[in-house]
Enzyme design. Structure first.
Site: not given
Lengths: 170, 625
Positions: B8, B70, B171, B193
């Site tokens: 992850d 990211k 994800e 999330d």
């Protein structure tokens, strides 16, 4: 089931088992037995490995939960030290706090906790130090100029880095 | 064979997981802890620091410390203007208009792929150290909204790090895998999330082992950190009101405040009220000042209500994009540390019409775990894994006093086999009844009777002497074979029970719940049964001793003991636990005294002393030995 009037079922007679056929079946059965033996051995090995992993895992969890508690105790130590650095005349209370602090440090030392030795003038090392403030000055390399909160090791592993003020190279 | 890991690769933190012996495990970093900060620093000495250590030197080396990379992965320079403003390092356009990072320390520019590769390299190193074998292949997760260019960049990062990226998965899909939901047929799953700094809501379609993202939405700048920040502000204001001192200007105090705020937030997920104690937080002319505040969960929720409300819009937009109503959602999964907050769970429940969400112990690790499972599937590690069943309820036999003696506890993986030795409860008992029960209640009769049989022809002997071996064997089809064998005569009886595992899930749950509900009452009944058994054993021993010693026992002693036995027998038929215990104890002392007398007289008479104690053996209609 074969019918009562034909005791040697037709199907059986149609495909008689030759020696060749028996050998093929035997070879297949042996192959299957080998495969199953291999799977069985693997399963036993896997169980053994799982046991070892579990042991290691339990150990790691126990250490981690101990460290969690130790980290919380470090905050209590910090506060006792803060109490002692506040300006006040020497008193019985102050002396008592000092002794209590030392007692607590001794208990932690027995559990494998030691303070990270940092002095001002020492080069900054992020493996053990955490920079919380920075000044710029004429120094050959990034240098610790003050320790704001002491750091600790537990069995040689950083439990908490020392919080330091750093003089940064221009 | 090298192992394949699941990664992850997060905005704030990264996590690695792999399947070990059939179970997914999260791999700790070399510094300890399961999360690795996604931070890379180019230090002055020329070394490259990654993770926790990079974080510690960030403020003295901000222009050479890269975090949140990211946010730039596979993006064009002109797309990321807002993001560029928020980071202290320099982002520059590359030759193709792509966003790159310029590092003064090395005088070079780096692509986000290269920076991410440095993080991946560290994760790879730590995983190899932990697993003790090389790691060359990986499954890496990306947000569902990542476009082709962002996915390709992530794949390239893996390659640069020396990892063959077998698959890039979403994800939310990884989260569904972690809960085994990919096996569902035609279901719609909501993945909520809420991480440290980002919020993503995704709606997945699952069918025939294929997971598809139907809609996704979110807020790239909303997360648990905002809740912390709100709490810090509140503490500062409260302290100002109370003491007139602004802690916001005191860097050192602020640092302690931030930590205390995060801690308070975490505590309030488990308790309704917490205390924030920061002694010696500051000082003025009058002396040291301490900060001491009480904070209730209700107050905390009130302080952060607007943050919570910001979660609603993206959820509704995702639902609308998927052309669904909340009634159409079959499953809800919570991901990210911030979903531990009860207010978030409440909100999700409310928005989904009261659906109970899947939430693991570690919502921060769910995505990595799912990636690890996918990695194991691709590596063929899962192919050979038999899906092993477990016994849904405990299996055992009834022993003296109606007690349920468990041989195979619930949740034991099958096939399994367990043997225990039991004995008789009476002298010269020639048969035992084996009653096989299933259930969690300590009194056998409260459980389900699966079957029973009788073993006859037991070699005659005093109670407790015959050895009867009882074996429970469940094969891989869930068929239970129970056999009982008298070790002395070799006589054996058996029963096969085929219906031991075909209870419905609801039935099993009801039985387990019943066991919890009646736990206190059951404990008392079991204790009563045990105390009665002990008393019974002792009476047996006392009577045996009286018989064997015959006239050796003075008449007065004999009648005293007999009276005591009578009292105890009477008490045993009642329910007064304390009285049975007390009478047992007195009788125990009498028997001990008798045994001593016997020892003393042994030289002349040659008799054997009665066996004392026996309180540690559990008795049955046949008993455990």
């Amino acid at each position: 089931m074969a019918q009562p009037d034909s005791p040697h079922g037709d199907e059986e007679r149609a495909t008689p088992m030759t020696l060749d056929k028996y050998e093929t079946v035997l070879a297949e059965a042996r192959g299957e037995a080998d495969e199953l033996r291999d799977k069985y051995h693997r399963a036993v090995a896997e169980a053994e490995n799982a046991r070892k992993w579990a042991e290691r895992d339990i150990q790691a969890r126990a250490t981690e939960s101990q460290r969690r508690l130790l980290r919380q105790l470090l905050e209590v130590i910090d506060n006792l030290e803060r109490a002692l650095t506040t300006p006040a005349e020497a008193s019985g209370l102050r002396q008592g706090v000092d002794i209590t602090l030392r007692q607590l440090l001794r208990v932690l030392a027995q559990a494998g906790v030691e303070r990270i030795a940092v002095e001002s003038g020492q080069p900054f090392d992020p493996s053990y130090h955490e920079a919380v403030a920075v000044h710029t000055g004429n120094v050959p390399q990034d240098t610790v100029v003050a320790v704001e909160q002491p750091g600790y090791l537990h069995d040689g592993v950083v439990l908490r880095p020392a919080r330091v003020v750093v003089m940064r190279r221009q | 064979m090298a192992r394949i890991v699941g990664i992850d690769l997060g905005t704030t933190n990264s996590v690695v997981a792999a399947v070990q012996a059939g179970n997914p495990v999260v791999i700790p970093t070399a510094e300890g802890g399961n999360l690795c900060p996604s931070i890379v620093a180019f230090a002055k000495g020329g070394e490259i620091l990654v993770g926790q250590i990079a974080k510690r030197q960030a403020i003295i080396n901000p222009e050479n410390t890269v975090y949140s990379i990211k946010r730039f992965m596979g993006r064009r320079y002109d797309e990321v203007e807002a993001e560029r403003q928020m980071v202290p390092y320099k982002v520059v356009p590359g030759p193709d208009g792509d966003a790159r990072v310029s590092i003064p320390q090395t005088g070079k520019t780096y692509t986000p792929q290269e920076i991410s590769a440095l993080i991946l390299q560290k994760l790879k190193r730590d995983a190899e150290a932990y697993l003790g074998e090389p790691v060359t292949q990986a499954v890496i997760t990306v947000p569902a909204y990542f476009n082709d260019s962002q996915r390709q960049a992530t794949k390239d990062a893996g390659q640069i790090a020396g990892l063959e990226v077998l698959r890039i998965i979403n994800e939310p899909t990884a989260a569904a895998l972690a809960y085994g939901l990919e096996k569902k047929t035609n279901e719609t799953i909501l993945v909520w999330d809420l991480g440290g700094g980002t919020y993503d809501v995704s709606i997945l379609d699952v069918g025939e082992g294929v997971v598809e993202v139907r809609a996704t939405n979110g807020d790239t700048h909303l997360g648990g950190d905002d809740w912390d920040q709100r709490l810090v502000q509140w503490i500062i204001e409260e302290f100002k009101k109370d003491q007139g001192i602004d802690l916001g200007r005191d860097r050192s105090a602020l640092q302690r405040l931030r930590e205390a705020a995060e801690k308070a937030k975490i505590e309030l997920s488990n308790v309704m009220e917490t205390e924030i104690n920061l002694p010696f937080i500051t000082a003025d002319a009058s002396g040291p000042k301490h900060l001491q505040l009480k904070l209730t969960r209700a107050r905390f929720e009130q302080l952060t209500e607007d943050l919570l409300q910001r979660c609603v819009g993206p959820f509704e937009r995702a639902l609308a994009d998927a052309k669904l109503k909340h009634q159409d959602l079959h499953e809800v999964i919570l991901v990210g540390g911030a979903t531990r907050m009860p207010m978030v769970q409440e909100l999700v429940r409310r928005l989904t019409g009261g659906k109970e969400p899947h939430k693991g112990v570690n919502p921060d690790e769910v995505v990595a775990v799912g990636a690890g499972i996918q990695a194991a599937v691709l590596g063929g590690q899962m192919k050979d894994v038999l899906l092993l069943d477990v016994t849904p309820l405990s299996l055992g036999v009834e022993t003296l006093g109606g007690v349920m003696t468990v041989l195979i506890p619930r949740n034991t993986t099958i096939p399994t086999r367990k043997t225990e030795i039991f004995s008789t409860a009476e002298d010269n008992q020639s048969a035992v009844d084996i009653k096989v029960y299933q259930g969690e209640r300590p009194i056998a009769a409260d459980n389900i009777l699966l079957g029973q049989f009788r073993l006859e022809g037991i070699a005659s002997g005093p109670r407790g002497q015959p050895q009867i071996e009882v074996t429970f064997d469940i094969d891989s089809n869930g068929i239970l074979n129970v056999s009982a064998r008298d070790k002395a005569t070799g006589k054996e009886q058996r029963i096969t029970i085929t219906a031991s595992t075909n209870l419905s899930k609801q039935e099993v749950e009801r039985l387990v719940k019943d066991a919890e509900r009646y736990a206190a009452e059951d404990r008392r009944r079991r204790e009563l049964a045990e105390v009665r058994n002990q008393a019974d054993t002792l009476i047996y021993q006392a009577e045996k001793a009286l018989r064997e010693m015959g006239d050796g026992v003075p008449l007065a002693d004999r009648s005293r003991i007999e009276a005591q036995i009578n009292d105890l027998r009477q008490a045993m038929s009642g329910e007064d636990l304390a009285r049975i215990r007390q009478l047992t104890e007195v009788l125990q002392q009498m028997v001990s005294a008798l045994a001593q007398q016997a020892y003393a007289g042994q030289a002349q008479s040659g008799g054997t002393p009665p066996r004392g104690g026996g309180g540690d053996t559990v008795e049955g209609e046949f008993r455990e030995v």
